[in-house]
Enzyme design. Sequence first.
Site, mmCIF file in Angstrom:
data_model
loop_
_atom_site.group_PDB
_atom_site.id
_atom_site.type_symbol
_atom_site.label_atom_id
_atom_site.label_comp_id
_atom_site.label_asym_id
_atom_site.label_seq_id
_atom_site.Cartn_x
_atom_site.Cartn_y
_atom_site.Cartn_z
ATOM 1 N N LYS A 66 5.398 39.188 -3.691
ATOM 2 C CA LYS A 66 3.975 39.207 -4.021
ATOM 3 C C LYS A 66 3.341 40.503 -3.500
ATOM 4 C CE LYS A 66 1.757 35.264 -3.810
ATOM 5 N NZ LYS A 66 1.580 34.936 -5.257
ATOM 6 N N GLU A 123 5.660 39.675 -8.579
ATOM 7 C CA GLU A 123 4.297 39.517 -9.077
ATOM 8 C C GLU A 123 3.700 40.889 -9.353
ATOM 9 O OE1 GLU A 123 0.705 36.838 -7.526
ATOM 10 O OE2 GLU A 123 0.967 38.651 -6.318
ATOM 11 N N LYS A 175 2.510 24.925 -4.025
ATOM 12 C CA LYS A 175 1.244 24.356 -3.547
ATOM 13 C C LYS A 175 1.358 22.833 -3.585
ATOM 14 C CE LYS A 175 -1.287 28.391 -5.218
ATOM 15 N NZ LYS A 175 -2.285 28.906 -6.178
ATOM 16 N N ARG A 185 0.812 -1.215 0.000
ATOM 17 C CA ARG A 185 0.000 0.000 0.000
ATOM 18 C C ARG A 185 0.844 1.263 0.000
ATOM 19 N NH1 ARG A 185 -3.070 1.801 -2.728
ATOM 20 N NH2 ARG A 185 -3.943 -0.304 -2.700
ATOM 21 N N ASP A 245 -0.029 38.308 -13.245
ATOM 22 C CA ASP A 245 -1.140 37.579 -12.626
ATOM 23 C C ASP A 245 -2.486 38.070 -13.149
ATOM 24 O OD1 ASP A 245 -2.161 35.670 -10.758
ATOM 25 O OD2 ASP A 245 -2.666 37.312 -9.406
#
Length: 303
Positions: A186, A215, A154, A119, A236
């Site tokens: 960012k 960004e 992510k 597994r 973006d």
Amino acid sequence: MFVFHPLSETTRRHLLDAGLDPDALSGLIRHAIAEDLMGGIDVTSTATIPAEQRSIATFGAREAGVVAGLPVVAAVVETVCGDTASELKYLVRDASRVEPGTKVVAVTAPTRLMLTAERTALNLLCHLSGVASLTRKWADALEGTSASVRDTRKTTPGLRALEKYAVRCGGGVNHRMGLSDMALVKDNHVAAAGGVVEAYTRVKALEASIPVQIEVDSVDVMRLAIDAGADDVLIDNFTPDQMREAVRVRNEMNPNVRLEASGGLTVDTARQVAETGVDLIAVGELTHSARVLDFGLDLQEVL
């Protein structure tokens, strides 16, 4: 008490060749097996299978896709079964396209231990192959353009290196591995620092040699980022027309700055985005939303 075994030098070398840390992976596997055993034994396998029995088994694809994680399977088998008690043969290479029924690995080992390892090996193989398969869809959509699909941070906690390896197997490229190998300025950093130029200047004052990506949400702010010295600019939520304008301005100001598109992109629109002239397409779903690719383990012969 369950006995964990060290990895063979061959498997360690294969992992290193793949850009993976054998010791970190070994720790992950031991944790996963311990989680499965919960301090006890594999009750079903112990009850139904004689301790001395050995078998030949194969890991095989149940659906079409791209395989990733074969050295990881080897590491799981060796950790549970031991290198001297098991024999593993790769039948395909990582990054290969597979069809339903394609056998990817053959294992000869003690049957009980092989099924205890099953597994964990499948969980990792299915997940990584799912990431590689989804990435391959994006890479295929971009074929013939100058753009590449790139992953993000992510990722599943603890699985980042493995997932980013799977992205490479699928034909994608990696963004930064963590917070220390590249700066990504960012909107919140810009707001806290007081502006794009101020944020860039502070990053370079701390780490002069580190690459910096900024960004932006408009071509005007992109101009500031390029003037400041950004290596990459993340544009973006731009429309295709805005992307083309960003590419035109970048080419005039500094063609060495890379442009990466992000925000609400889909594989169906990937080619349209690439044809605007951007260099990279940021896709978080490669790692946070990839569906597993189904594999199974089948006993072929009891020895």
